[in-house]
Write a protein that holds these residues in place. Sequence first.
Motif, PDB file in Angstrom:
ATOM      1  N   GLY A 135      39.194   9.999  81.169  1.00  0.00           N
ATOM      2  CA  GLY A 135      38.852   8.595  81.456  1.00  0.00           C
ATOM      3  C   GLY A 135      37.464   8.522  82.109  1.00  0.00           C
ATOM      4  N   ILE A 136      36.803   9.337  82.216  1.00  0.00           N
ATOM      5  CA  ILE A 136      35.336   9.492  82.768  1.00  0.00           C
ATOM      6  C   ILE A 136      34.389   9.819  81.601  1.00  0.00           C
ATOM      7  CG2 ILE A 136      33.402  10.642  83.954  1.00  0.00           C
ATOM      8  CD1 ILE A 136      35.531  10.867  86.095  1.00  0.00           C
ATOM      9  N   ILE A 137      34.811  10.763  80.737  1.00  0.00           N
ATOM     10  CA  ILE A 137      33.862  11.265  79.663  1.00  0.00           C
ATOM     11  C   ILE A 137      33.780  10.268  78.554  1.00  0.00           C
ATOM     12  CG2 ILE A 137      33.662  13.790  80.259  1.00  0.00           C
ATOM     13  CD1 ILE A 137      35.766  14.095  78.143  1.00  0.00           C
ATOM     14  N   ILE A 138      34.930   9.653  78.131  1.00  0.00           N
ATOM     15  CA  ILE A 138      34.875   8.890  77.022  1.00  0.00           C
ATOM     16  C   ILE A 138      34.254   7.467  77.198  1.00  0.00           C
ATOM     17  CG2 ILE A 138      36.255   7.771  75.218  1.00  0.00           C
ATOM     18  CD1 ILE A 138      36.288  10.804  74.841  1.00  0.00           C
ATOM     19  N   PRO A 139      34.622   6.994  77.974  1.00  0.00           N
ATOM     20  CA  PRO A 139      33.872   5.637  78.678  1.00  0.00           C
ATOM     21  C   PRO A 139      32.398   5.968  78.646  1.00  0.00           C
ATOM     22  CG  PRO A 139      35.705   5.655  79.853  1.00  0.00           C
ATOM     23  CD  PRO A 139      35.590   6.877  79.132  1.00  0.00           C
ATOM     24  N   ASN A 140      31.940   7.009  79.322  1.00  0.00           N
ATOM     25  CA  ASN A 140      30.591   7.435  79.545  1.00  0.00           C
ATOM     26  C   ASN A 140      29.809   7.460  78.217  1.00  0.00           C
ATOM     27  OD1 ASN A 140      29.350   7.169  82.427  1.00  0.00           O
ATOM     28  ND2 ASN A 140      31.431   7.941  82.702  1.00  0.00           N
ATOM     29  N   ILE A 141      30.297   8.152  77.546  1.00  0.00           N
ATOM     30  CA  ILE A 141      29.467   8.637  76.156  1.00  0.00           C
ATOM     31  C   ILE A 141      29.579   7.039  75.302  1.00  0.00           C
ATOM     32  CG2 ILE A 141      29.885   9.791  73.796  1.00  0.00           C
ATOM     33  CD1 ILE A 141      31.402  12.148  75.493  1.00  0.00           C
ATOM     34  N   ILE A 142      30.596   6.481  75.322  1.00  0.00           N
ATOM     35  CA  ILE A 142      30.873   5.181  74.313  1.00  0.00           C
ATOM     36  C   ILE A 142      29.748   4.230  74.907  1.00  0.00           C
ATOM     37  CG2 ILE A 142      32.058   3.305  73.858  1.00  0.00           C
ATOM     38  CD1 ILE A 142      32.764   5.606  72.122  1.00  0.00           C
ATOM     39  N   ILE A 144      38.267   0.692  82.423  1.00  0.00           N
ATOM     40  CA  ILE A 144      38.706  -0.575  83.478  1.00  0.00           C
ATOM     41  C   ILE A 144      38.319  -0.207  84.847  1.00  0.00           C
ATOM     42  CG2 ILE A 144      40.545  -2.059  84.421  1.00  0.00           C
ATOM     43  CD1 ILE A 144      41.830  -1.872  81.699  1.00  0.00           C
ATOM     44  N   MET A 145      38.684   0.936  85.500  1.00  0.00           N
ATOM     45  CA  MET A 145      38.458   1.427  86.640  1.00  0.00           C
ATOM     46  C   MET A 145      36.952   1.549  87.113  1.00  0.00           C
ATOM     47  SD  MET A 145      41.029   1.887  88.636  1.00  0.00           S
ATOM     48  CE  MET A 145      40.436   2.571  89.915  1.00  0.00           C
ATOM     49  N   GLN A 146      36.220   1.990  86.139  1.00  0.00           N
ATOM     50  CA  GLN A 146      34.900   2.064  86.228  1.00  0.00           C
ATOM     51  C   GLN A 146      34.107   0.491  86.534  1.00  0.00           C
ATOM     52  OE1 GLN A 146      33.702   4.246  82.831  1.00  0.00           O
ATOM     53  NE2 GLN A 146      34.995   5.893  83.688  1.00  0.00           N
ATOM     54  N   HIS A 147      34.691  -0.263  85.717  1.00  0.00           N
ATOM     55  CA  HIS A 147      34.223  -1.920  86.116  1.00  0.00           C
ATOM     56  C   HIS A 147      34.730  -2.199  87.455  1.00  0.00           C
ATOM     57  CE1 HIS A 147      32.981  -1.858  81.903  1.00  0.00           C
ATOM     58  NE2 HIS A 147      32.329  -3.062  82.232  1.00  0.00           N
ATOM     59  N   LEU A 148      35.986  -2.099  87.782  1.00  0.00           N
ATOM     60  CA  LEU A 148      36.475  -2.687  88.787  1.00  0.00           C
ATOM     61  C   LEU A 148      35.832  -2.084  90.084  1.00  0.00           C
ATOM     62  CD1 LEU A 148      40.310  -2.511  88.375  1.00  0.00           C
ATOM     63  CD2 LEU A 148      38.766  -4.232  88.166  1.00  0.00           C
ATOM     64  N   THR A 149      35.187  -0.714  90.044  1.00  0.00           N
ATOM     65  CA  THR A 149      34.511  -0.229  91.394  1.00  0.00           C
ATOM     66  C   THR A 149      33.184  -0.200  91.095  1.00  0.00           C
ATOM     67  OG1 THR A 149      34.945   2.066  90.166  1.00  0.00           O
ATOM     68  CG2 THR A 149      36.590   1.417  91.802  1.00  0.00           C
ATOM     69  N   GLN A 150      32.772  -0.557  90.212  1.00  0.00           N
ATOM     70  CA  GLN A 150      31.207  -0.747  89.667  1.00  0.00           C
ATOM     71  C   GLN A 150      30.774   0.821  89.771  1.00  0.00           C
ATOM     72  OE1 GLN A 150      31.299  -3.458  92.475  1.00  0.00           O
ATOM     73  NE2 GLN A 150      32.599  -4.487  90.999  1.00  0.00           N
TER      74      GLN A 150
END
Lengths: 252, 315
Positions: B245-252, B65-71
């Motif tokens: 919170g960084i590695i899992i969303p990036n791999i997915i 979610i944070m990655q989408h909010l901050t692009q």
Amino acid sequence: MYIQNVSKTYRQKEVVQEVNLKLSEHKLTAFIGPNGAGKSTLLSMMSRLLEKDCGDIYISGNEITTFKSKELAKKLAILKQSNQIDLVLTVRELVSFGRFPYSQGRLTEEDHRLIEEALHYLGLDNLADRQINELSGGQLQRVYIAMILAQDTDYILLDEPLNNLDMSYAAQLMKVLRRLVDEKGKTVVIVLHDINFASSYADEIVAMKAGQVVYHDITEQVIQKPVLDELYEMNIQVCELAGKRFCLYFNE
Amino acid sequence: MKKGILLIGLMIAAVSSLFIGVHSIPITDLFHLNVQQEFILWQTRIPRTVSLMIAGATASVSGLIMQHLTQNKFVSPTTVGTMDSARLGILVTMLYFPTASILTRSVVAFIFALTGTLLFMWLLQKMSLKNPIMVPLLGIMFGNVIGSFVTFIAYKKQLIQNISTWLEGNFATVTKGDYELIYLSVPLLIVAYLYAYPLTVSGLGEDLAINLGLNYRLVQLIGMTIVALASSVTLVTVGTLPFLGIIIPNIISVYYGDQMKETLAITAVAGSLFLILCDIIARVVIFPYEVSVSLIVSILGSLIFIYLLWKGVNK
């Protein structure tokens, strides 16, 4: 679309000064003028991306701030010059976002039909399942236009869409916009840097300088040596070739 | 297909996790457990496994979610000061309400976490950084400023020992009766799922999102509230889990893209699986003792993180 007494001040500098403008419907209008003339700022205000300090902007009879954002998104679409999307999405997924104002993400049959139509209209059929980060700049720009087309608005505003495109892609894109006006009756407003593109494809031209509209007329009336010389403070030669006017503005 | 494999993997890992520990409970005894085995299973093993699953899912979805909010792909609650702000909140409760319940602590931690995250977002907007690598760097610096403030106060008030318990995620102390608050993350994840499409639209950036008629500020606020709540709850019950919170969303994202409606569930499953595996390693590596799961997550996570950064830079 009417613009009435619209002004915007940035850090004590009036970037747009009391602009009054009536844009013709179902036409392609190009905004031209030197850097810092306020073209992009005006476009942003016309599309509620930027709040105006004063004045009113009306589309289909209503002031834009009276619209709910979602409702305005069904009438007017804007594409800014820099869209750096750092997301892994397919072309179809990105174009599908154009239907967001209508279905909030739960796509209907009708949505799917319009998405496919938009993809087809921009010749993206065989790129539809590709990821957007694999595309070239020109292809990506077409995908954005397809998204805006799927948004199915009467008004389409584009801020320097030809930036970073080579001549072939730029001409292709202008032809698509021309078709949107001629075939689909859209009202397209576009900020352009290259006056030759404006001269070749626009119905009307709005020339801006130092925050003010200095000319607004049909293309033939604006693409004239005295007008352009004054606008850009350069020596610009205007010549005619195959029925179109061309401007030669390289310093001799 | 692949999604199914992850889910089956998670189930196998979860079951294994139940039967690994100092006190041997062979899986073959499952249907004729003695009193002590049954007690351990219900008192510590099940709470531990359940909290691992929820914490892993929460941490990775919060990152997503944070990655989408901050692009920005390198942002997560641990890199933008959300966690450090929550820790400041816990310090405040320890100083001023030493007898506060776990719920009160979470509420205060949440208020601090949300304020800290909003402050970071405001800074980000003011600075309009051109280079995407600068965003997590700014976040880490911002988090460290708050973190050192926490350490300073804790040192002065002799609370260092207490506060450092919250520095590292630890599931060894999770027992029945004091971990249930983490269940609060489950409805939060469901809300996140219902909000997945608008959150993805906000990930297109402010201009495009507004063009599509999205109430950008509201979606940002809702997203940050979900993240701050979930992070506070996780922090209070199990502690900080770095990198997840960084590695899992990036791999997915590499395999399934970034349409959150499609990836949120799989991100949650992968996060749970990764954390359970790390916890199993943490429990067996110096058996019969165990190391903190944060240590294993950090080692594996930092390696994967560097790899992702490397790949990102060379793209």
